[in-house]
Design a protein around this motif. Sequence first.
Motif, PDB file in Angstrom:
ATOM      1  N   THR A  30      40.990  41.796  45.647  1.00 55.63           N
ATOM      2  CA  THR A  30      40.949  40.797  44.573  1.00 55.63           C
ATOM      3  C   THR A  30      39.935  41.255  43.545  1.00 55.63           C
ATOM      4  OG1 THR A  30      41.557  38.930  45.990  1.00 55.63           O
ATOM      5  CG2 THR A  30      40.422  38.422  43.933  1.00 55.63           C
ATOM      6  N   VAL A  31      40.394  41.379  42.296  1.00 54.96           N
ATOM      7  CA  VAL A  31      39.502  41.684  41.183  1.00 54.96           C
ATOM      8  C   VAL A  31      39.012  40.358  40.615  1.00 54.96           C
ATOM      9  CG1 VAL A  31      39.295  42.718  38.895  1.00 54.96           C
ATOM     10  CG2 VAL A  31      40.727  43.822  40.634  1.00 54.96           C
ATOM     11  N   LEU A  32      37.713  40.159  40.635  1.00 56.27           N
ATOM     12  CA  LEU A  32      37.100  38.974  40.033  1.00 56.27           C
ATOM     13  C   LEU A  32      36.616  39.361  38.644  1.00 56.27           C
ATOM     14  CD1 LEU A  32      34.952  37.755  43.072  1.00 56.27           C
ATOM     15  CD2 LEU A  32      37.261  37.022  42.423  1.00 56.27           C
ATOM     16  N   THR A  33      37.048  38.655  37.623  1.00 59.00           N
ATOM     17  CA  THR A  33      36.716  39.022  36.251  1.00 59.00           C
ATOM     18  C   THR A  33      36.632  37.797  35.358  1.00 59.00           C
ATOM     19  OG1 THR A  33      37.497  40.245  34.295  1.00 59.00           O
ATOM     20  CG2 THR A  33      39.185  39.444  35.806  1.00 59.00           C
ATOM     21  N   ASP A  34      35.763  37.889  34.346  1.00 58.28           N
ATOM     22  CA  ASP A  34      35.686  36.813  33.362  1.00 58.28           C
ATOM     23  C   ASP A  34      36.682  37.017  32.225  1.00 58.28           C
ATOM     24  OD1 ASP A  34      34.507  38.943  32.095  1.00 58.28           O
ATOM     25  OD2 ASP A  34      32.684  37.879  31.483  1.00 58.28           O
ATOM     26  N   GLN A  35      37.485  38.094  32.320  1.00 57.24           N
ATOM     27  CA  GLN A  35      38.486  38.383  31.304  1.00 57.24           C
ATOM     28  C   GLN A  35      39.862  38.607  31.949  1.00 57.24           C
ATOM     29  OE1 GLN A  35      37.134  41.535  28.563  1.00 57.24           O
ATOM     30  NE2 GLN A  35      35.054  41.202  29.313  1.00 57.24           N
ATOM     31  N   PRO A  36      40.375  37.646  32.701  1.00 61.71           N
ATOM     32  CA  PRO A  36      41.632  37.889  33.431  1.00 61.71           C
ATOM     33  C   PRO A  36      42.811  38.197  32.512  1.00 61.71           C
ATOM     34  CG  PRO A  36      41.003  35.561  33.520  1.00 61.71           C
ATOM     35  CD  PRO A  36      39.836  36.296  32.979  1.00 61.71           C
ATOM     36  N   ALA A  37      42.823  37.642  31.291  1.00 58.35           N
ATOM     37  CA  ALA A  37      43.937  37.886  30.386  1.00 58.35           C
ATOM     38  C   ALA A  37      43.988  39.322  29.894  1.00 58.35           C
ATOM     39  CB  ALA A  37      43.858  36.932  29.191  1.00 58.35           C
ATOM     40  N   ALA A  38      42.854  40.046  29.986  1.00 62.74           N
ATOM     41  CA  ALA A  38      42.811  41.434  29.518  1.00 62.74           C
ATOM     42  C   ALA A  38      43.393  42.409  30.531  1.00 62.74           C
ATOM     43  CB  ALA A  38      41.368  41.827  29.201  1.00 62.74           C
ATOM     44  N   TRP A  39      43.630  41.952  31.753  1.00 65.90           N
ATOM     45  CA  TRP A  39      44.073  42.853  32.813  1.00 65.90           C
ATOM     46  C   TRP A  39      45.595  42.938  32.842  1.00 65.90           C
ATOM     47  CZ3 TRP A  39      41.060  45.569  36.493  1.00 65.90           C
ATOM     48  CH2 TRP A  39      39.685  45.484  36.238  1.00 65.90           C
ATOM     49  N   PRO A  40      46.137  44.064  33.316  1.00 64.76           N
ATOM     50  CA  PRO A  40      47.599  44.202  33.391  1.00 64.76           C
ATOM     51  C   PRO A  40      48.201  43.121  34.277  1.00 64.76           C
ATOM     52  CG  PRO A  40      46.509  46.318  33.790  1.00 64.76           C
ATOM     53  CD  PRO A  40      45.435  45.277  33.791  1.00 64.76           C
ATOM     54  N   THR A  41      49.429  42.772  33.973  1.00 63.62           N
ATOM     55  CA  THR A  41      50.153  41.809  34.811  1.00 63.62           C
ATOM     56  C   THR A  41      51.130  42.498  35.747  1.00 63.62           C
ATOM     57  OG1 THR A  41      51.788  41.539  33.035  1.00 63.62           O
ATOM     58  CG2 THR A  41      49.954  39.972  33.096  1.00 63.62           C
ATOM     59  N   ASP A  42      51.374  43.778  35.508  1.00 63.74           N
ATOM     60  CA  ASP A  42      52.286  44.549  36.342  1.00 63.74           C
ATOM     61  C   ASP A  42      51.606  44.871  37.677  1.00 63.74           C
ATOM     62  OD1 ASP A  42      54.010  46.308  37.537  1.00 63.74           O
ATOM     63  OD2 ASP A  42      54.016  47.783  35.919  1.00 63.74           O
TER      64      ASP A  42
END
Length: 399
Positions: A30-42
């Motif tokens: 699990t990647v925990l991030t404050d910018q989830p929208a910036a990460w790939p969805t694929d």
Amino acid sequence: MRLYLTALNPTDSVLDGLLPAADRLGLPVTVLTDQPAAWPTDPTRLSGAEVSGADVRDVRAVLDAVYRGDPPLALLSNSDHLQTPTALAANYLGLPGKDWRATLRGKDKHLTRRTVADAGLDRVAAVVLGPDDDPGRAATVPFPAVVKPREGVASEDVYLVDGPSELLRRVTEIRGRRPGQALLVEEYLAGDLHTLETLGDGERIAVVGGWRTGLGPPPTFTEEALDWAPELPAPVLAQVLAQLDALGVGFGACHTEFVVSDGRARLIEVNYRLIGDRVDLVMAELLDLPLFAHVLRIHAGDPLPALPDPVRVPRHARVEWVCADRSGTLVAAPGPVDATGPAGVRLGSRPLRTVGVAAPLTGTNRDYLAALHAIGPDPATVREALRDFRAAHRWTIDE
């Protein structure tokens, strides 16, 4: 059991290094991030990892996110900004991890200087300027000097200054972009610029390799090229390792920058993570080493594995970055390229800025358009092959 990785924006070190390594090891992530929208969805691009939103700069928020999921096998980060909160959270959870005091000493460049000086290993003239301090407070620092954010990264807002008036101008500029942040003014350390890449398990630390760094013209400090250069004089290597030991560095990956002058190794900065900017990926290929898997295993509690002697590797590598020379929009650039050159040299190019994206010129690695690399039998062959490879491609910026 699950591996948790804290991050801000997505990076190649994570997407192309750590996540595929975890997938090969059969570890759910699990990647925990404050910018989830910036990460790939694929899911394929994420190597099957999940992405979850969290305030990763806050230890309590990281702990809450971990407690909501599967029991943790490991918790780590490859972000400069997140080493301390991640180390604190890992320690709280009883997981293997870095000493939070060491991560703080690495991130805070003034603490780096103070710690090394207190250990009697080196003393660099340096003065901290608070947000409202008169730059004249730095009058004790000899010129030329370097001014930079106390906790900066990527050579952002780092300038060589040749006198008080230039210092005042640069401080004013930086404060305009970074209100409220402390700056560090320190003596300029002349010499040949090197890196040392290390990996440790808390008991032992090993040298993975090292690079010789080529910089662009002053007053900024943009890295333009790296040449594989793992062999250092024994006294120089001992000095760097002693300074890292004083800082408490000894767990996981660490990227250290230093200059060598008259037989002295003097730290520039300590980045308690992998080297980044795709150099870690090139190094893993050069050494034929599962570097990212080793990092994950160490954070999961495994001991430091046997590593190849980097000096004995019968290959050379060079990395070059294509840098923007002006502000504007990138309108044309090649996509990912892999090729084989003369003498079997392995060549590669990876985009670091997307066509259509506009950006200002910063004098930092934010200006990188692409990372090029070559791996081959010797320095001369590698340089020639990379020169021809670069000349065959074009990057165009429209102002």
